[in-house]
Motif scaffolding. Sequence first.
Motif, PDB file in Angstrom:
ATOM      1  N   GLU A   1      11.784  35.858 -12.571  1.00 28.38           N
ATOM      2  CA  GLU A   1      11.834  34.736 -11.639  1.00 28.38           C
ATOM      3  C   GLU A   1      12.961  34.875 -10.617  1.00 28.38           C
ATOM      4  OE1 GLU A   1      14.596  33.802 -14.999  1.00 28.38           O
ATOM      5  OE2 GLU A   1      12.572  34.639 -14.795  1.00 28.38           O
ATOM      6  N   ARG A   2      13.926  35.747 -10.865  1.00 30.93           N
ATOM      7  CA  ARG A   2      15.026  35.887  -9.913  1.00 30.93           C
ATOM      8  C   ARG A   2      15.391  37.331  -9.598  1.00 30.93           C
ATOM      9  NH1 ARG A   2      19.762  36.491 -13.015  1.00 30.93           N
ATOM     10  NH2 ARG A   2      19.568  35.851 -15.198  1.00 30.93           N
ATOM     11  N   CYS A   3      14.656  38.287 -10.128  1.00 26.69           N
ATOM     12  CA  CYS A   3      14.871  39.696  -9.784  1.00 26.69           C
ATOM     13  C   CYS A   3      13.525  40.325  -9.486  1.00 26.69           C
ATOM     14  CB  CYS A   3      15.585  40.438 -10.916  1.00 26.69           C
ATOM     15  SG  CYS A   3      15.918  42.187 -10.542  1.00 26.69           S
ATOM     16  N   ALA A   4      13.242  40.492  -8.203  1.00 30.68           N
ATOM     17  CA  ALA A   4      11.943  41.029  -7.789  1.00 30.68           C
ATOM     18  C   ALA A   4      11.845  42.522  -8.081  1.00 30.68           C
ATOM     19  CB  ALA A   4      11.739  40.785  -6.295  1.00 30.68           C
ATOM     20  N   LEU A   5      10.603  42.998  -8.208  1.00 30.98           N
ATOM     21  CA  LEU A   5      10.343  44.426  -8.385  1.00 30.98           C
ATOM     22  C   LEU A   5       9.647  44.943  -7.138  1.00 30.98           C
ATOM     23  CD1 LEU A   5      10.288  47.001 -10.105  1.00 30.98           C
ATOM     24  CD2 LEU A   5       8.115  46.215 -11.086  1.00 30.98           C
ATOM     25  N   LEU A   6      10.312  45.859  -6.419  1.00 36.01           N
ATOM     26  CA  LEU A   6       9.794  46.466  -5.199  1.00 36.01           C
ATOM     27  C   LEU A   6       9.583  47.953  -5.455  1.00 36.01           C
ATOM     28  CD1 LEU A   6      12.317  44.863  -2.654  1.00 36.01           C
ATOM     29  CD2 LEU A   6      10.262  43.845  -3.632  1.00 36.01           C
ATOM     30  N   LEU A   7       8.376  48.437  -5.177  1.00 35.22           N
ATOM     31  CA  LEU A   7       8.028  49.826  -5.473  1.00 35.22           C
ATOM     32  C   LEU A   7       7.628  50.557  -4.196  1.00 35.22           C
ATOM     33  CD1 LEU A   7       5.798  49.193  -8.620  1.00 35.22           C
ATOM     34  CD2 LEU A   7       8.209  49.859  -8.591  1.00 35.22           C
ATOM     35  N   ALA A   8       8.236  51.717  -3.959  1.00 32.65           N
ATOM     36  CA  ALA A   8       7.900  52.560  -2.820  1.00 32.65           C
ATOM     37  C   ALA A   8       7.238  53.835  -3.335  1.00 32.65           C
ATOM     38  CB  ALA A   8       9.148  52.891  -2.012  1.00 32.65           C
ATOM     39  N   PRO A   9       5.901  53.856  -3.425  1.00 33.11           N
ATOM     40  CA  PRO A   9       5.213  55.018  -3.998  1.00 33.11           C
ATOM     41  C   PRO A   9       5.477  56.297  -3.205  1.00 33.11           C
ATOM     42  CG  PRO A   9       3.729  53.133  -3.795  1.00 33.11           C
ATOM     43  CD  PRO A   9       4.974  52.798  -3.029  1.00 33.11           C
ATOM     44  N   ALA A  10       5.514  57.422  -3.925  1.00 38.09           N
ATOM     45  CA  ALA A  10       5.677  58.739  -3.303  1.00 38.09           C
ATOM     46  C   ALA A  10       5.001  59.767  -4.191  1.00 38.09           C
ATOM     47  CB  ALA A  10       7.157  59.077  -3.122  1.00 38.09           C
ATOM     48  N   MET A  11       3.933  60.365  -3.660  1.00 36.59           N
ATOM     49  CA  MET A  11       3.192  61.349  -4.462  1.00 36.59           C
ATOM     50  C   MET A  11       2.191  62.082  -3.580  1.00 36.59           C
ATOM     51  SD  MET A  11       0.908  58.523  -6.495  1.00 36.59           S
ATOM     52  CE  MET A  11       2.349  57.468  -6.546  1.00 36.59           C
ATOM     53  N   ASN A  12       1.587  63.113  -4.122  1.00 35.89           N
ATOM     54  CA  ASN A  12       0.529  63.854  -3.455  1.00 35.89           C
ATOM     55  C   ASN A  12      -0.662  62.931  -3.175  1.00 35.89           C
ATOM     56  OD1 ASN A  12      -2.247  65.355  -4.341  1.00 35.89           O
ATOM     57  ND2 ASN A  12      -1.034  66.626  -2.944  1.00 35.89           N
ATOM     58  N   ARG A  13      -1.375  63.217  -2.105  1.00 35.19           N
ATOM     59  CA  ARG A  13      -2.486  62.360  -1.682  1.00 35.19           C
ATOM     60  C   ARG A  13      -3.561  62.232  -2.750  1.00 35.19           C
ATOM     61  NH1 ARG A  13      -6.938  65.226   0.315  1.00 35.19           N
ATOM     62  NH2 ARG A  13      -6.623  67.488   0.399  1.00 35.19           N
ATOM     63  N   GLU A  14      -3.826  63.306  -3.500  1.00 35.63           N
ATOM     64  CA  GLU A  14      -4.843  63.235  -4.551  1.00 35.63           C
ATOM     65  C   GLU A  14      -4.361  62.342  -5.696  1.00 35.63           C
ATOM     66  OE1 GLU A  14      -7.725  64.253  -4.214  1.00 35.63           O
ATOM     67  OE2 GLU A  14      -7.762  65.949  -2.828  1.00 35.63           O
ATOM     68  N   MET A  15      -3.090  62.420  -6.006  1.00 36.15           N
ATOM     69  CA  MET A  15      -2.537  61.562  -7.058  1.00 36.15           C
ATOM     70  C   MET A  15      -2.615  60.093  -6.647  1.00 36.15           C
ATOM     71  SD  MET A  15       0.802  63.892  -7.990  1.00 36.15           S
ATOM     72  CE  MET A  15       1.410  62.846  -9.307  1.00 36.15           C
ATOM     73  N   TRP A  16      -2.298  59.817  -5.360  1.00 37.70           N
ATOM     74  CA  TRP A  16      -2.340  58.428  -4.890  1.00 37.70           C
ATOM     75  C   TRP A  16      -3.758  57.862  -4.917  1.00 37.70           C
ATOM     76  CZ3 TRP A  16       0.091  54.117  -4.332  1.00 37.70           C
ATOM     77  CH2 TRP A  16      -0.442  53.110  -3.522  1.00 37.70           C
ATOM     78  N   SER A  17      -4.729  58.651  -4.504  1.00 38.67           N
ATOM     79  CA  SER A  17      -6.105  58.152  -4.412  1.00 38.67           C
ATOM     80  C   SER A  17      -6.836  58.158  -5.748  1.00 38.67           C
ATOM     81  CB  SER A  17      -6.903  58.989  -3.401  1.00 38.67           C
ATOM     82  OG  SER A  17      -7.030  60.339  -3.845  1.00 38.67           O
ATOM     83  N   HIS A  18      -6.244  58.739  -6.775  1.00 42.65           N
ATOM     84  CA  HIS A  18      -6.918  58.807  -8.079  1.00 42.65           C
ATOM     85  C   HIS A  18      -7.191  57.394  -8.608  1.00 42.65           C
ATOM     86  CE1 HIS A  18      -7.777  59.767 -12.265  1.00 42.65           C
ATOM     87  NE2 HIS A  18      -7.914  61.036 -11.888  1.00 42.65           N
TER      88      HIS A  18
END
Length: 417
Positions: free
Chosen positions: A124-141
């Motif tokens: 409720e007071r500590c957000a989770l922010l994610l910046a993905p970084a990976m190969n295009r095939e891994m991302w689209s899987h």
Amino acid sequence: MNAPLAPAELAGRRLVLALSGGVACYKAAELLRLLVKAGAEVTVMMSEAAQQFIGVATMQALSGRPVHVTAWDEATPNHMPHIALGREAEALLIAPASADLMARLAQGRADELLSLTALARPRERCALLLAPAMNREMWSHPATQRNVAQLRADGAEILGPDHGAQACGETGEGRMLEPPALLDAVIAHFRPKSLAGCELLITAGPTFEPIDPVRGLTNRSSGKMGFALARAAAEAGARVTLVAGPVHLPTPAGVLRVDVQTADDMLQAVLPRAQALGPQGVFIATAAVADWRPATLAPHKLKKNGKKVPPQLELSENEDILARVAALPAPPFCVGFAAESEHLEAHAREKLVRKKLPLVVGNLGPATFGHDDNSLLLVDAQGAAPLPADGSRADKRVLACALVAEIARRRAAWLQP
């Protein structure tokens, strides 16, 4: 006179920047530098894999704080860094976030420092922010996309990824956002969402009225104030459409941009969108629209050919875009801009009355065109007030955030029955 320094937009904010494994770790150093420069207090944690790509010493030097690399850190109270760090932070930013880490987060696993901290933080007071970084095939899987959907459903904010060249030599989606874009996303996360759900239409920049295929009538408007307002409105939660004249400025994140050239182009782009807004929406007319255009367009470049007498230009009046929008049967909340060279309040009030507007924002054009700072005068039926309140100049991003907050307050009152 020197322009004011850019604002420390994250002053006092407490962040944990966590690095999982990936080549994009090299960007984390620049991201950390930008976060600290913006005023944030940043503590860094690194996975074992991240340490294969960038050194702990680098991140410690840039943050000015110890870097945490293990869940068994004896320097942390109770030997529980995953508890202590999550309690102290307002956001946990994982950049880069690898496919493996996101899979573990989606499953609720907690077998190393980063996933432990993400799971143990007070949500409720500590957000989770994610910046993905990976190969295009891994991302689209499909597995990755299922994990991303689950993380969003659990309340995480997914920042990116970007499309472009990747370390493997391929090109596609999966590349981590660049540090300036991630900084903007973090700043946007902390902005009050005073315009959440609002549809906002804004015009910015000059128009260009062609005389011949080479020359035209235009003005010195840079568009910077309008673009800053579009960004601030998007950060405040609005769905923003920006109709931009010919300027060379990057489109703010989350903003839909429509490029135009002439005043008539702008009118045709604005009117149907303004009609669709209705009274719940907002229209901000910051563009410096040309009042006049050549009555005819010469088919070829007008030449001197040794003549001493310049060509005579017959001018036709352009339609008043703001007046047309304000006169709609169910107009949005309309904000006009008055860029003047003298008698600012008098000219702004004349525009307010003539166009029947709830608010006109005045500024001295010669003192602001092309500059990164400005001072504004808010003129309404009750009177006039400077912004900033002391009448000084301020960075246009600071002014934009203050003006958006003011517009949100006035819109809320305007909508009251």
